[in-house]
Scaffold this motif. Structure first.
Motif, mmCIF file in Angstrom:
data_model
loop_
_atom_site.group_PDB
_atom_site.id
_atom_site.type_symbol
_atom_site.label_atom_id
_atom_site.label_comp_id
_atom_site.label_asym_id
_atom_site.label_seq_id
_atom_site.Cartn_x
_atom_site.Cartn_y
_atom_site.Cartn_z
ATOM 1 N N MET A 278 0.828 -1.206 0.000
ATOM 2 C CA MET A 278 0.000 0.000 0.000
ATOM 3 C C MET A 278 0.862 1.255 0.000
ATOM 4 O O MET A 278 0.570 2.230 -0.704
ATOM 5 N N LEU A 279 1.958 1.253 0.773
ATOM 6 C CA LEU A 279 2.867 2.390 0.767
ATOM 7 C C LEU A 279 3.533 2.555 -0.588
ATOM 8 O O LEU A 279 3.707 3.669 -1.082
ATOM 9 N N TRP A 280 3.912 1.438 -1.211
ATOM 10 C CA TRP A 280 4.531 1.503 -2.540
ATOM 11 C C TRP A 280 3.549 2.101 -3.547
ATOM 12 O O TRP A 280 3.908 2.987 -4.318
ATOM 13 N N LEU A 281 2.312 1.628 -3.541
ATOM 14 C CA LEU A 281 1.306 2.146 -4.463
ATOM 15 C C LEU A 281 1.043 3.623 -4.216
ATOM 16 O O LEU A 281 0.916 4.410 -5.160
ATOM 17 N N ALA A 282 0.992 4.024 -2.958
ATOM 18 C CA ALA A 282 0.798 5.441 -2.635
ATOM 19 C C ALA A 282 1.949 6.279 -3.176
ATOM 20 O O ALA A 282 1.736 7.369 -3.713
ATOM 21 N N GLY A 283 3.174 5.768 -3.075
ATOM 22 C CA GLY A 283 4.328 6.489 -3.614
ATOM 23 C C GLY A 283 4.251 6.652 -5.116
ATOM 24 O O GLY A 283 4.548 7.718 -5.662
ATOM 25 N N VAL A 284 3.822 5.605 -5.815
ATOM 26 C CA VAL A 284 3.685 5.685 -7.281
ATOM 27 C C VAL A 284 2.615 6.703 -7.657
ATOM 28 O O VAL A 284 2.820 7.545 -8.534
ATOM 29 N N ILE A 285 1.470 6.643 -6.977
ATOM 30 C CA ILE A 285 0.391 7.581 -7.284
ATOM 31 C C ILE A 285 0.815 9.012 -6.989
ATOM 32 O O ILE A 285 0.545 9.925 -7.785
ATOM 33 N N LEU A 286 1.499 9.221 -5.868
ATOM 34 C CA LEU A 286 1.961 10.573 -5.536
ATOM 35 C C LEU A 286 2.960 11.090 -6.572
ATOM 36 O O LEU A 286 2.930 12.257 -6.943
ATOM 37 N N GLU A 287 3.849 10.226 -7.036
ATOM 38 C CA GLU A 287 4.845 10.655 -8.023
ATOM 39 C C GLU A 287 4.188 10.980 -9.359
ATOM 40 O O GLU A 287 4.577 11.929 -10.035
ATOM 41 N N LEU A 288 3.189 10.208 -9.758
ATOM 42 C CA LEU A 288 2.486 10.489 -11.009
ATOM 43 C C LEU A 288 1.722 11.808 -10.941
ATOM 44 O O LEU A 288 1.559 12.486 -11.946
ATOM 45 N N GLY A 289 1.249 12.171 -9.759
ATOM 46 C CA GLY A 289 0.500 13.411 -9.612
ATOM 47 C C GLY A 289 1.316 14.570 -9.087
ATOM 48 O O GLY A 289 0.778 15.638 -8.819
ATOM 49 N N ALA A 290 2.631 14.380 -8.949
ATOM 50 C CA ALA A 290 3.478 15.429 -8.372
ATOM 51 C C ALA A 290 3.459 16.681 -9.246
ATOM 52 O O ALA A 290 3.758 16.617 -10.437
ATOM 53 N N PRO A 291 3.102 17.811 -8.675
ATOM 54 C CA PRO A 291 2.987 19.033 -9.466
ATOM 55 C C PRO A 291 4.294 19.440 -10.143
ATOM 56 O O PRO A 291 4.281 19.967 -11.254
ATOM 57 N N GLN A 292 5.442 19.197 -9.487
ATOM 58 C CA GLN A 292 6.706 19.610 -10.092
ATOM 59 C C GLN A 292 6.980 18.843 -11.383
ATOM 60 O O GLN A 292 7.564 19.390 -12.318
ATOM 61 N N ASN A 293 6.538 17.590 -11.452
ATOM 62 C CA ASN A 293 6.726 16.823 -12.683
ATOM 63 C C ASN A 293 5.877 17.379 -13.819
ATOM 64 O O ASN A 293 6.342 17.546 -14.947
ATOM 65 N N TRP A 294 4.616 17.656 -13.513
ATOM 66 C CA TRP A 294 3.733 18.196 -14.541
ATOM 67 C C TRP A 294 4.166 19.604 -14.962
ATOM 68 O O TRP A 294 4.092 19.953 -16.143
ATOM 69 N N GLN A 295 4.634 20.405 -14.014
ATOM 70 C CA GLN A 295 5.103 21.748 -14.363
ATOM 71 C C GLN A 295 6.310 21.679 -15.289
ATOM 72 O O GLN A 295 6.429 22.449 -16.233
ATOM 73 N N ARG A 296 7.209 20.731 -15.022
ATOM 74 C CA ARG A 296 8.380 20.560 -15.879
ATOM 75 C C ARG A 296 7.953 20.134 -17.279
ATOM 76 O O ARG A 296 8.473 20.636 -18.273
ATOM 77 N N ILE A 297 6.979 19.242 -17.384
ATOM 78 C CA ILE A 297 6.505 18.797 -18.687
ATOM 79 C C ILE A 297 5.844 19.948 -19.431
ATOM 80 O O ILE A 297 6.073 20.137 -20.628
ATOM 81 N N LEU A 298 5.044 20.739 -18.732
ATOM 82 C CA LEU A 298 4.310 21.828 -19.386
ATOM 83 C C LEU A 298 5.215 22.988 -19.805
ATOM 84 O O LEU A 298 4.950 23.650 -20.803
ATOM 85 N N THR A 299 6.272 23.262 -19.060
ATOM 86 C CA THR A 299 7.051 24.474 -19.322
ATOM 87 C C THR A 299 8.390 24.214 -19.998
ATOM 88 O O THR A 299 9.093 25.168 -20.323
ATOM 89 N N ALA A 300 8.746 22.968 -20.229
ATOM 90 C CA ALA A 300 10.041 22.676 -20.856
ATOM 91 C C ALA A 300 10.076 23.197 -22.298
ATOM 92 O O ALA A 300 9.066 23.204 -22.999
ATOM 93 N N LYS A 301 11.254 23.621 -22.725
ATOM 94 C CA LYS A 301 11.417 24.154 -24.078
ATOM 95 C C LYS A 301 11.366 23.064 -25.130
ATOM 96 O O LYS A 301 11.021 23.323 -26.272
ATOM 97 N N SER A 302 11.735 21.846 -24.747
ATOM 98 C CA SER A 302 11.731 20.731 -25.702
ATOM 99 C C SER A 302 11.327 19.453 -24.985
ATOM 100 O O SER A 302 11.301 19.387 -23.749
ATOM 101 N N ASP A 303 11.010 18.422 -25.794
ATOM 102 C CA ASP A 303 10.652 17.148 -25.199
ATOM 103 C C ASP A 303 11.808 16.551 -24.410
ATOM 104 O O ASP A 303 11.616 15.957 -23.359
ATOM 105 N N ALA A 304 13.020 16.721 -24.910
ATOM 106 C CA ALA A 304 14.204 16.179 -24.222
ATOM 107 C C ALA A 304 14.408 16.869 -22.871
ATOM 108 O O ALA A 304 14.803 16.222 -21.895
ATOM 109 N N ALA A 305 14.136 18.166 -22.788
ATOM 110 C CA ALA A 305 14.301 18.891 -21.531
ATOM 111 C C ALA A 305 13.229 18.530 -20.515
ATOM 112 O O ALA A 305 13.436 18.667 -19.321
ATOM 113 N N ALA A 306 12.091 18.034 -20.980
ATOM 114 C CA ALA A 306 10.996 17.686 -20.075
ATOM 115 C C ALA A 306 11.235 16.391 -19.343
ATOM 116 O O ALA A 306 10.604 16.118 -18.342
ATOM 117 N N VAL A 307 12.169 15.613 -19.828
ATOM 118 C CA VAL A 307 12.442 14.302 -19.201
ATOM 119 C C VAL A 307 13.274 14.483 -18.028
ATOM 120 O O VAL A 307 13.474 14.757 -17.089
#
Length: 161
Positions: A132-161
């Motif tokens: 349950m803790l492992w699953l919670a960690g995966v869900i939290l990482e998928l919804g982490a705002p910093q990850n989505w912000q990096r994807i949305l604001t990166a200049k290129s696809d390579a920079a978003a990774v």
């Protein structure tokens, strides 16, 4: 996956409300912004309450002084260091989470008797908690705002990774 996600995002979108505005209209963007601000307000209030409570119980300061001290320190480091200070605190938080996750994993590992697991006996209450803790960690990482912000604001696809 950043490249695949970015393929669905309009070129000038830098936030979820921007994406909602381009795909669903301004009403959806306003609703998403309002929900986000209310959630952020709740997070800030929770952090101030918990921080002031912890500070007052550890140091003996009264609660109100704890709220003022925490608010002033956050405001000062943001004014002093700006976004760089925010990145610095994110790095400190990442190190702390890595260390604390290692400590918790070690503690959980020590609680579980491997002989019980091998024999199929789940007498330890902690065994169901591990996945349950492992699953919670995966869900939290998928919804982490910093990850989505990096994807949305990166200049290129390579920079978003």
């Amino acid at each position: 996956m950043a490249r695949r996600i970015r393929a669905y995002i309009p070129a000038d979108a830098h936030s979820f409300p921007d994406v909602a505005s381009a795909t669903l209209g301004r009403g959806a963007a306003l609703a998403l912004s309002t929900i986000g601000l209310l959630f952020l307000l709740g997070v800030v209030i929770t952090q101030l309450v918990l921080g002031a409570t912890l500070l007052s119980s550890v140091s003996g300061f009264n609660y109100e002084l704890g709220v003022v001290l925490i608010s002033a320190s956050v405001l000062l480091y943001l004014i002093w260091g700006g976004y760089r200070a925010l990145l610095f605190t994110d790095a400190i938080q990442a190190i702390m989470m890595l260390v604390l996750t290692t400590v918790v994993a070690w503690y959980l590992w020590r609680l579980v008797d491997l002989r019980d697991l091998a024999m199929g006996q789940h007498s330890q209450l902690i065994v169901p908690l591990i996945p349950m803790l492992w699953l919670a960690g995966v869900i939290l990482e998928l919804g982490a705002p910093q990850n989505w912000q990096r994807i949305l604001t990166a200049k290129s696809d390579a920079a978003a990774v």
